[in-house]
Design a protein around this motif. Structure first.
Motif, mmCIF file in Angstrom:
data_model
loop_
_atom_site.group_PDB
_atom_site.id
_atom_site.type_symbol
_atom_site.label_atom_id
_atom_site.label_comp_id
_atom_site.label_asym_id
_atom_site.label_seq_id
_atom_site.Cartn_x
_atom_site.Cartn_y
_atom_site.Cartn_z
ATOM 1 N N ARG A 111 0.910 -0.960 0.337
ATOM 2 C CA ARG A 111 0.151 0.257 0.166
ATOM 3 C C ARG A 111 0.712 1.748 -0.083
ATOM 4 O O ARG A 111 2.122 1.239 0.157
ATOM 5 C CB ARG A 111 -0.883 -0.601 1.113
ATOM 6 N N ALA A 112 0.317 2.359 -0.529
ATOM 7 C CA ALA A 112 0.962 3.603 -0.432
ATOM 8 C C ALA A 112 -0.473 4.267 0.444
ATOM 9 O O ALA A 112 -1.165 4.511 -0.335
ATOM 10 C CB ALA A 112 1.483 4.325 -1.672
ATOM 11 N N GLU A 113 0.428 5.090 1.007
ATOM 12 C CA GLU A 113 -0.161 6.770 1.494
ATOM 13 C C GLU A 113 -0.195 8.000 1.293
ATOM 14 O O GLU A 113 1.878 8.014 1.849
ATOM 15 C CB GLU A 113 -1.220 5.965 2.647
ATOM 16 N N GLY A 114 0.165 8.825 1.469
ATOM 17 C CA GLY A 114 0.343 10.464 1.692
ATOM 18 C C GLY A 114 -0.808 11.344 2.222
ATOM 19 O O GLY A 114 -1.437 10.945 2.203
ATOM 20 N N GLY A 115 -0.112 12.437 1.564
ATOM 21 C CA GLY A 115 -1.050 13.773 1.741
ATOM 22 C C GLY A 115 -0.560 15.092 1.450
ATOM 23 O O GLY A 115 0.503 15.016 0.917
ATOM 24 N N PHE A 116 -1.517 15.521 1.352
ATOM 25 C CA PHE A 116 -1.761 17.275 0.396
ATOM 26 C C PHE A 116 -3.108 18.581 1.498
ATOM 27 O O PHE A 116 -4.001 18.142 2.033
ATOM 28 C CB PHE A 116 -1.817 17.185 -1.366
ATOM 29 N N THR A 117 -2.454 19.554 1.465
ATOM 30 C CA THR A 117 -3.232 20.144 1.467
ATOM 31 C C THR A 117 -4.115 20.979 0.239
ATOM 32 O O THR A 117 -3.318 21.357 -0.748
ATOM 33 C CB THR A 117 -3.048 21.748 2.294
ATOM 34 N N TYR A 118 -5.142 21.275 0.606
ATOM 35 C CA TYR A 118 -5.844 21.994 -0.980
ATOM 36 C C TYR A 118 -7.166 22.973 -0.263
ATOM 37 O O TYR A 118 -7.741 22.863 0.237
ATOM 38 C CB TYR A 118 -6.169 21.235 -1.669
ATOM 39 N N GLY A 119 -6.858 24.233 -0.783
ATOM 40 C CA GLY A 119 -8.189 24.874 -0.432
ATOM 41 C C GLY A 119 -8.620 24.818 1.405
ATOM 42 O O GLY A 119 -9.446 25.241 1.114
ATOM 43 N N GLY A 120 -7.470 25.252 2.062
ATOM 44 C CA GLY A 120 -6.693 25.035 2.954
ATOM 45 C C GLY A 120 -7.844 23.610 4.310
ATOM 46 O O GLY A 120 -7.468 23.768 5.418
ATOM 47 N N ALA A 121 -7.540 23.464 3.451
ATOM 48 C CA ALA A 121 -8.348 21.257 4.211
ATOM 49 C C ALA A 121 -7.327 20.170 3.812
ATOM 50 O O ALA A 121 -6.470 20.863 3.239
ATOM 51 C CB ALA A 121 -9.343 20.477 3.613
ATOM 52 N N ARG A 122 -6.782 19.471 5.373
ATOM 53 C CA ARG A 122 -5.718 18.516 5.018
ATOM 54 C C ARG A 122 -6.473 17.305 4.480
ATOM 55 O O ARG A 122 -7.203 17.040 4.869
ATOM 56 C CB ARG A 122 -5.003 18.586 5.627
ATOM 57 N N TYR A 123 -5.452 16.221 3.613
ATOM 58 C CA TYR A 123 -5.976 15.255 2.811
ATOM 59 C C TYR A 123 -4.942 14.360 3.000
ATOM 60 O O TYR A 123 -4.168 14.618 2.857
ATOM 61 C CB TYR A 123 -6.848 15.830 1.451
ATOM 62 N N ARG A 124 -5.831 13.560 3.862
ATOM 63 C CA ARG A 124 -4.468 12.027 3.581
ATOM 64 C C ARG A 124 -5.660 11.300 2.312
ATOM 65 O O ARG A 124 -6.155 10.678 2.262
ATOM 66 C CB ARG A 124 -5.356 11.425 4.455
ATOM 67 N N ILE A 125 -3.840 10.500 1.469
ATOM 68 C CA ILE A 125 -4.783 9.777 0.843
ATOM 69 C C ILE A 125 -3.958 8.998 0.417
ATOM 70 O O ILE A 125 -3.115 8.325 0.896
ATOM 71 C CB ILE A 125 -3.863 10.932 -0.844
ATOM 72 N N VAL A 126 -4.982 7.703 0.171
ATOM 73 C CA VAL A 126 -4.120 5.997 0.248
ATOM 74 C C VAL A 126 -4.317 5.542 -1.078
ATOM 75 O O VAL A 126 -5.693 5.196 -1.716
ATOM 76 C CB VAL A 126 -5.028 5.078 1.101
ATOM 77 N N ASP A 127 -3.526 4.372 -1.592
ATOM 78 C CA ASP A 127 -3.175 4.505 -2.613
ATOM 79 C C ASP A 127 -3.556 2.777 -2.571
ATOM 80 O O ASP A 127 -3.179 1.849 -2.182
ATOM 81 C CB ASP A 127 -1.619 5.043 -3.587
ATOM 82 N N LEU A 128 -5.039 2.335 -3.700
ATOM 83 C CA LEU A 128 -5.912 0.793 -3.140
ATOM 84 C C LEU A 128 -4.260 -0.088 -4.318
ATOM 85 O O LEU A 128 -4.026 0.554 -5.416
ATOM 86 C CB LEU A 128 -6.756 0.770 -3.345
#
Length: 279
Positions: free
Chosen positions: A81-98
Motif C-alpha cells: 500500500r502507499a499513502e501520503g498527504g496534501f493540502t488544498y483549499g485550506g483542508a488537509r487530505y490523507r490519500i491512500v493508493d489502493l
C-alpha cells in the motif's frame, strides 16, 4: 471489528510542490496544492485511489503527494500500500493508493483489500482512475465502485496517449451517465490536476452525495431475489447505504461479505467514524 483505512505515518517537512491557478505562488491562495509527502497525522478528509493496474494511478498519487510511492503493507496482508498527504483549499487530505485490481468481487487478496477499504474505511472521496485508451476494460471497476458509494470522482487518465491514437472521450456525457464528476487528466504532465483537485474538494465537502448506483439486471427472477435480500439486509442493518450491492455479493457467495453479516460488522457502514475519529 473491521478496521478503517490504515493509520497514517509521520511525514517529512512539507514539500510545497507545484501550485495551480494564476496565484499559485501566493501562500494564501485558496486553490493552491501543497504536497505533504507522507500522510499527515491530522487530516480533514480521506481520499482513496482505485483503478486497474497500469492506469497511471500511482502517477496521480505521486503528483498529489510529491512522493515516489512510499510503500508499506496493509495490516495483516502481504499486499503493498502507499499513502501520503496534501493540502488544498485550506483542508488537509490523507490519500491512500489502493491495490490495482480489475474488480471488487473478492477473488483475490488485492480485491479483498480494495473492497474492504471502500466499504469499511468509507473514504470521503474515491478517485477511480481509468485509462482513456482502454475505457471499456476499465469501466467495470468504475461501475463496481459506484455501486458502493456516490462519493466518487473519475480521473480519466492518459488522455494524451488516447489523443495520439485518435481516441476522444465525451467526459460530460460520461459524467451524466455515471452521476459523478469525470475529469480528463494526463498525470505525467500535470494536465487536469487543478480540475481534479477542485472535483475532489467538491465531493469531499458535499452534504448531499448521489446515492450508490443501482444497476438493474434484466432477469426478473434475479431482480426479485436481489430486492428481497436487500430488504432483509436493510432490516437487519438500518441506514446501510448500499444494501443492494451487499445483496448481490451475498447471492454470489462472497465470503468476506458473508462474514461481515455474521459478525455484525456490516452495521458499521451505517455509522462509520469521521476522519478525525479514525486518525
Amino acid at each position: 471489528m473491521a478496521a478503517p483505512l490504515p493509520a497514517p505515518g509521520v511525514g517529512p517537512p512539507p514539500d510545497e510542490g507545484a501550485a495551480s491557478g494564476p496565484c499559485g505562488s501566493c501562500a494564501a491562495a485558496p486553490g493552491r496544492l501543497m504536497r505533504l509527502g507522507l500522510a499527515p497525522g491530522r487530516h480533514d478528509h480521506v481520499v482513496a485511489l482505485a483503478g486497474n493496474p497500469n492506469t497511471g494511478k500511482s502517477t496521480v498519487f505521486n503528483a498529489l503527494t510529491g512522493l515516489r510511492q512510499h510503500v508499506g503493507n496493509w495490516s495483516g496482508k502481504t499486499v503493498s500500500r502507499a499513502e501520503g498527504g496534501f493540502t488544498y483549499g485550506g483542508a488537509r487530505y490523507r490519500i491512500v493508493d489502493l491495490p490495482g485490481t480489475y474488480s471488487l468481487l473478492s477473488t483475490s487478496t488485492d480485491e479483498d483489500v480494495a473492497r474492504d477499504a471502500l466499504l469499511f474505511g468509507r473514504p470521503d472521496v474515491t478517485v477511480a482512475v481509468a485509462d482513456a485508451t482502454r475505457l471499456e476494460r476499465n469501466l467495470p471497476l468504475v461501475l463496481q465502485v459506484r455501486q458502493i458509494t456516490g462519493r466518487v470522482v473519475v480521473a480519466l487518465n492518459l488522455v494524451d496517449e488516447a489523443a495520439r491514437h485518435g481516441i476522444t472521450v465525451d467526459t460530460r456525457h460520461l459524467s451524466r451517465e455515471l452521476g459523478v464528476p469525470v475529469v480528463a487528466t494526463a498525470a505525467r504532465r500535470g494536465d487536469g490536476l487543478p480540475e481534479l483537485l477542485a472535483a475532489i474538494a467538491q465531493v469531499a465537502t458535499t452534504d448531499d452525495p448521489p446515492p450508490p448506483l443501482a444497476l438493474v439486471h434484466h432477469d426478473p427472477a434475479l431482480e426479485e431475489a436481489v430486492a428481497t435480500l436487500a430488504a432483509r439486509v436493510e432490516e437487519r442493518f438500518p441506514g446501510l447505504p448500499n444494501s443492494r450491492w451487499v445483496a448481490l455479493r451475498l447471492l454470489e457467495g462472497d465470503p468476506g461479505i458473508e462474514e461481515a453479516v455474521r459478525a455484525g460488522t456490516l452495521g458499521e457502514l451505517a455509522g462509520a467514524p469521521t476522519p478525525e475519529a479514525a486518525a
